[in-house]
Scaffold this active site. Structure first.
Site, PDB file in Angstrom:
ATOM      1  N   ARG A 211       0.849  -1.203   0.000  1.00  0.00           N
ATOM      2  CA  ARG A 211       0.000   0.000   0.000  1.00  0.00           C
ATOM      3  C   ARG A 211       0.879   1.245   0.000  1.00  0.00           C
ATOM      4  O   ARG A 211       0.602   2.238  -0.660  1.00  0.00           O
ATOM      5  CB  ARG A 211      -0.882   0.007   1.253  1.00  0.00           C
ATOM      6  CG  ARG A 211      -1.938  -1.061   1.252  1.00  0.00           C
ATOM      7  CD  ARG A 211      -2.969  -0.837   2.340  1.00  0.00           C
ATOM      8  NE  ARG A 211      -2.608  -1.420   3.615  1.00  0.00           N
ATOM      9  CZ  ARG A 211      -3.127  -2.543   4.103  1.00  0.00           C
ATOM     10  NH1 ARG A 211      -4.028  -3.217   3.419  1.00  0.00           N
ATOM     11  NH2 ARG A 211      -2.772  -2.994   5.286  1.00  0.00           N
ATOM     12  N   PHE A 227     -11.501  -5.210  -5.055  1.00  0.00           N
ATOM     13  CA  PHE A 227     -11.433  -6.082  -3.863  1.00  0.00           C
ATOM     14  C   PHE A 227     -10.884  -5.263  -2.684  1.00  0.00           C
ATOM     15  O   PHE A 227      -9.891  -5.628  -2.058  1.00  0.00           O
ATOM     16  CB  PHE A 227     -10.535  -7.313  -4.099  1.00  0.00           C
ATOM     17  CG  PHE A 227     -10.858  -8.110  -5.323  1.00  0.00           C
ATOM     18  CD1 PHE A 227     -11.887  -9.051  -5.298  1.00  0.00           C
ATOM     19  CD2 PHE A 227     -10.150  -7.926  -6.511  1.00  0.00           C
ATOM     20  CE1 PHE A 227     -12.190  -9.802  -6.429  1.00  0.00           C
ATOM     21  CE2 PHE A 227     -10.450  -8.664  -7.646  1.00  0.00           C
ATOM     22  CZ  PHE A 227     -11.465  -9.606  -7.609  1.00  0.00           C
ATOM     23  N   ASP A 249     -15.954  -3.665  -3.922  1.00  0.00           N
ATOM     24  CA  ASP A 249     -15.954  -4.952  -3.219  1.00  0.00           C
ATOM     25  C   ASP A 249     -17.372  -5.501  -3.314  1.00  0.00           C
ATOM     26  O   ASP A 249     -18.337  -4.737  -3.314  1.00  0.00           O
ATOM     27  CB  ASP A 249     -15.564  -4.757  -1.746  1.00  0.00           C
ATOM     28  CG  ASP A 249     -15.095  -6.060  -1.101  1.00  0.00           C
ATOM     29  OD1 ASP A 249     -13.893  -6.198  -0.827  1.00  0.00           O
ATOM     30  OD2 ASP A 249     -15.954  -6.940  -0.868  1.00  0.00           O
ATOM     31  N   SER A 250     -17.487  -6.821  -3.386  1.00  0.00           N
ATOM     32  CA  SER A 250     -18.827  -7.395  -3.495  1.00  0.00           C
ATOM     33  C   SER A 250     -19.579  -7.328  -2.167  1.00  0.00           C
ATOM     34  O   SER A 250     -20.792  -7.477  -2.125  1.00  0.00           O
ATOM     35  CB  SER A 250     -18.744  -8.842  -3.984  1.00  0.00           C
ATOM     36  OG  SER A 250     -17.909  -9.570  -3.130  1.00  0.00           O
ATOM     37  N   ALA A 279     -16.604  -8.001  -8.937  1.00  0.00           N
ATOM     38  CA  ALA A 279     -15.416  -7.524  -9.655  1.00  0.00           C
ATOM     39  C   ALA A 279     -15.532  -7.753 -11.161  1.00  0.00           C
ATOM     40  O   ALA A 279     -15.265  -6.843 -11.949  1.00  0.00           O
ATOM     41  CB  ALA A 279     -14.188  -8.244  -9.123  1.00  0.00           C
ATOM     42  N   ASP A 296      -6.619  -7.214  -5.920  1.00  0.00           N
ATOM     43  CA  ASP A 296      -6.170  -7.989  -4.749  1.00  0.00           C
ATOM     44  C   ASP A 296      -7.274  -8.958  -4.326  1.00  0.00           C
ATOM     45  O   ASP A 296      -7.892  -8.789  -3.270  1.00  0.00           O
ATOM     46  CB  ASP A 296      -5.809  -7.025  -3.611  1.00  0.00           C
ATOM     47  CG  ASP A 296      -5.246  -7.759  -2.405  1.00  0.00           C
ATOM     48  OD1 ASP A 296      -4.719  -8.878  -2.577  1.00  0.00           O
ATOM     49  OD2 ASP A 296      -5.340  -7.221  -1.283  1.00  0.00           O
ATOM     50  N   CYS A 336      -2.940 -14.209  -3.223  1.00  0.00           N
ATOM     51  CA  CYS A 336      -2.596 -14.623  -1.858  1.00  0.00           C
ATOM     52  C   CYS A 336      -2.847 -16.123  -1.668  1.00  0.00           C
ATOM     53  O   CYS A 336      -2.898 -16.608  -0.546  1.00  0.00           O
ATOM     54  CB  CYS A 336      -3.362 -13.794  -0.830  1.00  0.00           C
ATOM     55  SG  CYS A 336      -5.134 -13.965  -0.964  1.00  0.00           S
TER      56      CYS A 336
HETATM   57  N1  SAH Z   1      -7.168  -5.391  -0.672  1.00  0.00           N
HETATM   58  C1  SAH Z   1      -7.698  -5.608   0.642  1.00  0.00           C
HETATM   59  C2  SAH Z   1      -7.898  -7.060   0.981  1.00  0.00           C
HETATM   60  C3  SAH Z   1      -8.761  -7.825  -0.011  1.00  0.00           C
HETATM   61  S1  SAH Z   1      -9.505  -9.246   0.652  1.00  0.00           S
HETATM   62  C4  SAH Z   1      -6.806  -4.906   1.671  1.00  0.00           C
HETATM   63  O1  SAH Z   1      -5.750  -4.351   1.342  1.00  0.00           O
HETATM   64  O2  SAH Z   1      -7.171  -4.918   2.830  1.00  0.00           O
HETATM   65  C5  SAH Z   1     -10.541  -9.739  -0.644  1.00  0.00           C
HETATM   66  C6  SAH Z   1     -11.855  -8.976  -0.766  1.00  0.00           C
HETATM   67  O3  SAH Z   1     -12.474  -9.396  -1.975  1.00  0.00           O
HETATM   68  C7  SAH Z   1     -12.870  -9.239   0.323  1.00  0.00           C
HETATM   69  O4  SAH Z   1     -13.213  -8.032   0.934  1.00  0.00           O
HETATM   70  C8  SAH Z   1     -14.096  -9.821  -0.396  1.00  0.00           C
HETATM   71  O5  SAH Z   1     -15.339  -9.326   0.094  1.00  0.00           O
HETATM   72  C9  SAH Z   1     -13.890  -9.349  -1.803  1.00  0.00           C
HETATM   73  N2  SAH Z   1     -14.488 -10.178  -2.869  1.00  0.00           N
HETATM   74  C10 SAH Z   1     -14.551 -11.528  -2.948  1.00  0.00           C
HETATM   75  N3  SAH Z   1     -15.106 -11.917  -4.119  1.00  0.00           N
HETATM   76  C11 SAH Z   1     -15.392 -10.784  -4.807  1.00  0.00           C
HETATM   77  C12 SAH Z   1     -15.958 -10.519  -6.105  1.00  0.00           C
HETATM   78  N4  SAH Z   1     -16.331 -11.498  -6.912  1.00  0.00           N
HETATM   79  N5  SAH Z   1     -16.076  -9.236  -6.489  1.00  0.00           N
HETATM   80  C13 SAH Z   1     -15.687  -8.214  -5.688  1.00  0.00           C
HETATM   81  N6  SAH Z   1     -15.156  -8.418  -4.463  1.00  0.00           N
HETATM   82  C14 SAH Z   1     -15.007  -9.676  -4.031  1.00  0.00           C
END
Ligand code: SAH
Length: 392
Positions: A211, A227, A249-250, A279, A296, A336
């Site tokens: 970040r 995400f 985010d979803s 996404a 991410d 990850c």
């Molecule tokens: N980038 C963040 C961590 C991401 S964790 C940070 O720095 O803190 C992954 C995230 O993806 C979660 O919040 C989850 O709700 C979201 N997610 C999972 N599937 C998704 C989708 N299909 N579309 C959008 N978001 C999604």
């Protein structure tokens, strides 16, 4: 001292190289009535004790805590946690402007099955093995003893990380304190952290350095943080002078938290928008105006069997970003999934780039930060990988 697990002849090579897992296939026999989560001695076929660890009825049958013949008592926990704390102190992560860090990263700290994240004066303890669940009170006591100035609360959160939950009563809750302030600083930025209802321990500390890198590139750019979860990348982008930041985010809850964190740091901010949307849907309908995109996603492969589909998922996701990103744009893309290797991930991103037919340069190769260390004997501990790409 403890009940014994006897290895088959020739199955002691891993343990002699300090690998902390004993797989079920390596075991010749066990003493009678070994219980799940119990401490056991691992013995070679000649009867020599090679180490002591937690037993579990699973493919990984023993997670070793020590490669000596020693007792796992209060002194052991205090000593092992003190070593982990010493590493974090030497990393300079415990400062007035940085209150969020990982204190214990499982195997990377010689404590397989245990995660401890610290948020200001609260430690969030997460057990990934039944043995660590059984040891939770000893661990919490050792923490309070080691960090009397720093810690007021210890929250135990393992309701989603343990097997056989119905039998072991893995209820989450405070082991110490309870009146916790849930805002913690990371490099001077404030984040509201919900360890009670949030994902993992409430925050993804592992992206801290990435970040910060993004912050350096954000100036004047239109940023898409895909995400976003708690909005970490978005808040750093705003501090870095981004022209506009969009977070997606979803999860509706994630969007609420993201908006809250933006407001906490930049009250009245008017160049941030957050969308609760899928996404793939967002990427397929968005325009080509973003010149910095963060991808991410959650782990696409939770186990080895899912690698093939996960790689396809990474390719598809990245291809959508390559297609739409503005010329001269930067893509911060991550995986990850522990089961997906650095090379496999890179190949998936390469395939996506080739599909888009754009010229792509790798500027940075990213990984998990120093407070998520990898034991040199346990390369499986390396899980977070990322690329910063310049897309012509
Ligand atoms: N980038 C963040 C961590 C991401 S964790 C940070 O720095 O803190 C992954 C995230 O993806 C979660 O919040 C989850 O709700 C979201 N997610 C999972 N599937 C998704 C989708 N299909 N579309 C959008 N978001 C999604």
């Amino acid at each position: 001292m403890y009940k014994k697990i006897y290895l088959k002849p020739g199955k002691d090579a891993g343990i002699k190289r300090f690998h902390p897992w004993i797989f079920s296939g390596a075991i010749a026999r066990t003493d009678k009535d070994v219980n799940e989560g119990e401490l056991v001695e691992v013995v070679d076929h000649e009867g020599k004790v090679l180490g002591v660890g937690h037993f579990q009825f699973s493919t990984i049958s023993v997670r070793l805590l020590t490669f000596k013949h020693e007792a796992i008592d209060c002194e052991f926990w205090t000593e092992r946690l003190a070593q982990a704390l010493e590493v974090r102190r030497s990393l300079g992560l415990m400062r007035n402007d940085n209150e969020a860090f990982r204190l214990v990263h499982g195997e990377g700290d010689g404590l397989p099955g245990l995660i401890i994240d610290v948020y200001r004066n609260t430690a969030v303890v997460q057990a990934h093995s039944v043995g660590m669940h059984r040891a939770r009170h000893d661990i919490a006591n050792a923490l309070m003893q080691l960090m009397p100035q720093e810690l007021e609360n210890v929250y135990y959160k393992s309701d989603k990380t343990l097997p056989f939950m119905e039998e072991i009563d893995a209820e989450s809750g405070y082991l110490f304190g309870g009146n916790a302030d849930s805002v913690a600083k990371e490099y001077g930025l404030q984040f509201q952290i919900d360890w009670v209802k949030g994902q993992k321990t409430g925050f993804f500390i592992d992206q801290r350095e990435n970040r910060r890198l993004l912050e350096q590139y954000a100036e004047g750019r239109k940023v898409l943080n895909m995400f976003c979860y708690t909005g970490g990348f978005s808040v750093y982008a705003l501090r870095g002078g981004a022209k506009e930041v969009h977070s997606v985010d979803s999860s509706e809850r994630a969007i609420e938290i993201t908006n809250g964190n933006v407001e906490l740091n930049f009250p009245g901010c008017s160049n941030h928008y957050a969308y609760a949307e899928d996404a793939f849907k967002f990427l397929s309908t968005m325009d080509g105006s973003y010149d910095l995109i963060v991808l991410d996603p959650p782990a696409f492969a939770k186990h080895r069997g899912a690698i093939h589909n996960a790689l396809k998922g990474y390719t598809r996701l990245n291809a959508m970003a390559f297609e739409k990103i503005k010329p001269g744009g930067l893509l911060f893309t991550f995986s990850c999934s522990q089961a997906v290797s650095k090379d496999q991930f890179r190949l998936a991103v390469f395939t996506a780039a080739a599909q888009s037919k754009r010229f792509v340069r790798i500027l940075h190769q990213l990984h998990q930060p120093a407070d998520h260390p990898v034991s040199i004997y346990h390369p499986e501990g390396e899980y977070l990988k990322g690329l910063v790409l310049y897309v012509e």
